[in-house]
Design a protein around this motif. Structure first.
Motif, PDB file in Angstrom:
ATOM      1  N   GLN A 161      35.541   3.012   5.943  1.00 33.79           N
ATOM      2  CA  GLN A 161      35.222   2.294   4.706  1.00 33.79           C
ATOM      3  C   GLN A 161      35.735   0.861   4.746  1.00 33.79           C
ATOM      4  N   ASP A 162      36.828   0.633   5.457  1.00 32.87           N
ATOM      5  CA  ASP A 162      37.321  -0.733   5.602  1.00 32.87           C
ATOM      6  C   ASP A 162      36.393  -1.558   6.494  1.00 32.87           C
ATOM      7  N   ALA A 163      35.699  -0.872   7.415  1.00 33.74           N
ATOM      8  CA  ALA A 163      34.817  -1.575   8.343  1.00 33.74           C
ATOM      9  C   ALA A 163      33.473  -1.932   7.720  1.00 33.74           C
ATOM     10  N   VAL A 164      32.916  -1.032   6.880  1.00 35.30           N
ATOM     11  CA  VAL A 164      31.545  -1.253   6.399  1.00 35.30           C
ATOM     12  C   VAL A 164      31.385  -1.137   4.889  1.00 35.30           C
ATOM     13  N   GLY A 165      32.436  -0.750   4.171  1.00 33.52           N
ATOM     14  CA  GLY A 165      32.322  -0.529   2.741  1.00 33.52           C
ATOM     15  C   GLY A 165      31.825   0.878   2.443  1.00 33.52           C
ATOM     16  N   GLY A 166      31.725   1.196   1.166  1.00 30.95           N
ATOM     17  CA  GLY A 166      31.267   2.525   0.768  1.00 30.95           C
ATOM     18  C   GLY A 166      30.716   2.507  -0.648  1.00 30.95           C
ATOM     19  N   ASN A 167      29.732   3.355  -0.909  1.00 32.25           N
ATOM     20  CA  ASN A 167      29.173   3.500  -2.247  1.00 32.25           C
ATOM     21  C   ASN A 167      29.909   4.590  -3.018  1.00 32.25           C
ATOM     22  N   ARG A 168      29.925   4.481  -4.321  1.00 33.29           N
ATOM     23  CA  ARG A 168      30.531   5.511  -5.165  1.00 33.29           C
ATOM     24  C   ARG A 168      29.649   6.747  -5.180  1.00 33.29           C
ATOM     25  N   PHE A 169      30.254   7.919  -5.077  1.00 38.97           N
ATOM     26  CA  PHE A 169      29.550   9.190  -5.205  1.00 38.97           C
ATOM     27  C   PHE A 169      29.690   9.643  -6.646  1.00 38.97           C
ATOM     28  N   VAL A 170      28.545   9.798  -7.340  1.00 37.16           N
ATOM     29  CA  VAL A 170      28.566  10.048  -8.777  1.00 37.16           C
ATOM     30  C   VAL A 170      27.762  11.301  -9.089  1.00 37.16           C
ATOM     31  N   THR A 171      28.316  12.161  -9.921  1.00 39.68           N
ATOM     32  CA  THR A 171      27.626  13.375 -10.347  1.00 39.68           C
ATOM     33  C   THR A 171      27.326  13.305 -11.842  1.00 39.68           C
ATOM     34  N   GLY A 172      26.418  14.169 -12.285  1.00 33.81           N
ATOM     35  CA  GLY A 172      26.133  14.277 -13.712  1.00 33.81           C
ATOM     36  C   GLY A 172      25.201  13.230 -14.265  1.00 33.81           C
ATOM     37  N   THR A 173      24.534  12.451 -13.416  1.00 38.23           N
ATOM     38  CA  THR A 173      23.586  11.468 -13.925  1.00 38.23           C
ATOM     39  C   THR A 173      22.263  12.152 -14.276  1.00 38.23           C
ATOM     40  N   VAL A 174      21.492  11.523 -15.128  1.00 37.74           N
ATOM     41  CA  VAL A 174      20.204  12.074 -15.546  1.00 37.74           C
ATOM     42  C   VAL A 174      19.147  11.706 -14.520  1.00 37.74           C
ATOM     43  N   THR A 175      18.441  12.701 -13.997  1.00 43.80           N
ATOM     44  CA  THR A 175      17.385  12.439 -13.022  1.00 43.80           C
ATOM     45  C   THR A 175      16.334  11.498 -13.606  1.00 43.80           C
ATOM     46  N   GLY A 176      16.050  10.428 -12.882  1.00 42.81           N
ATOM     47  CA  GLY A 176      15.045   9.478 -13.318  1.00 42.81           C
ATOM     48  C   GLY A 176      15.544   8.430 -14.285  1.00 42.81           C
ATOM     49  N   ALA A 177      16.837   8.426 -14.567  1.00 38.06           N
ATOM     50  CA  ALA A 177      17.378   7.417 -15.477  1.00 38.06           C
ATOM     51  C   ALA A 177      17.166   6.014 -14.911  1.00 38.06           C
ATOM     52  N   THR A 178      17.254   5.880 -13.599  1.00 35.82           N
ATOM     53  CA  THR A 178      16.979   4.617 -12.921  1.00 35.82           C
ATOM     54  C   THR A 178      16.258   4.920 -11.614  1.00 35.82           C
TER      55      THR A 178
END
Length: 236
Positions: free
Chosen positions: A130-147
């Motif tokens: 993660q220090d070499a390339v970065g990382g995205n947040r892993f998120v649960t519980g979002t509404v499908t199709g919200a974005t």
């Protein structure tokens, strides 16, 4: 890994771009383009052979965690993660998988609703991935199709990534789908990243990601995925 029943695939469009990150999208909705994101890479078997699945770096306390489909982490052989892979090169190095985390639903029954897995990779020269390339947040519980989400993955037949931005749709309560051309075998594990830089899906699940390259699936990330991430983030 994602299975393909169609031999000849016509892409809606294949547009070469110099860079396409998960945050800025892959182009017009539903159009697959040549992609590039340092946080996304391929999985290779240490025993040899070509790349067979996709994985991506996610934000975690120990800064060493990748997420992919659970079915990509099976078997006893060693695995290597190569972020930013392109044309046989490893611009950010090769990172050895040292520990795998799979949900009970997958381990005990290969349940398609549990087809998400994490792996911890060993540091290189004292540096975490993660220090070499970065990382995205892993998120649960979002509404499908919200974005809309941007899906980035590596088809086994290509030496570069492809990327597509599309709106997810529900397939029942536990699965979701996107219509993106060109996501054939090898793209299992591809992250679905929303406009906030959050991983809200992982290509896999129903039919291990899909039986045609034009429609791909993901588990709806809920309580089981949240528990698994918590275990991996704590114990990696």
């Amino acid at each position: 890994m994602k299975r393909v029943l169609v031999v000849v695939v016509m892409l809606v469009a294949l547009i070469t771009v110099s860079a396409a990150t998960a945050d800025d999208g892959g182009g017009p909705l539903g159009v697959t383009v040549t992609g590039r994101d340092a946080r996304v890479g391929v999985l290779l078997r240490t025993a040899g052979g070509g790349h067979f699945c996709t994985a991506s770096v996610v934000d975690a306390p120990h800064r060493d965690l990748i997420v992919t489909a659970a079915h990509c982490l099976g078997g006893d052989g060693g695995l290597v993660f190569v972020p930013g892979y392109r044309d046989g090169r490893a611009p950010f190095g090769e990172w050895r998988v040292r520990r795998r985390f799979l949900a009970r639903g997958w381990v005990e029954g290969r349940h398609e609703d549990s087809d998400v897995g994490f792996a911890a990779v060993a540091p290189r020269g004292g540096e975490e991935v993660q220090d070499a390339v970065g990382g995205n947040r892993f998120v649960t519980g979002t509404v499908t199709g919200a974005t809309a989400v941007t899906v980035t993955g590596y088809p086994s037949a290509r030496e570069t990534a492809v990327s597509c931005t599309a709106e997810p749709h529900a397939l029942g309560r536990t699965q979701q789908r996107v219509a993106c051309p060109g996501f054939s075998g090898g793209t299992s594990g591809s992250p679905w990243v929303n406009g906030h830089g959050q991983v809200v899906g992982v290509l896999g699940g129903h039919d291990q990601g899909g039986t045609t390259p034009g429609v791909s699936y993901s588990v709806v990330l809920g309580a089981e995925a949240e528990r698994l991430y918590g275990q991996a983030a704590r114990d990696a």
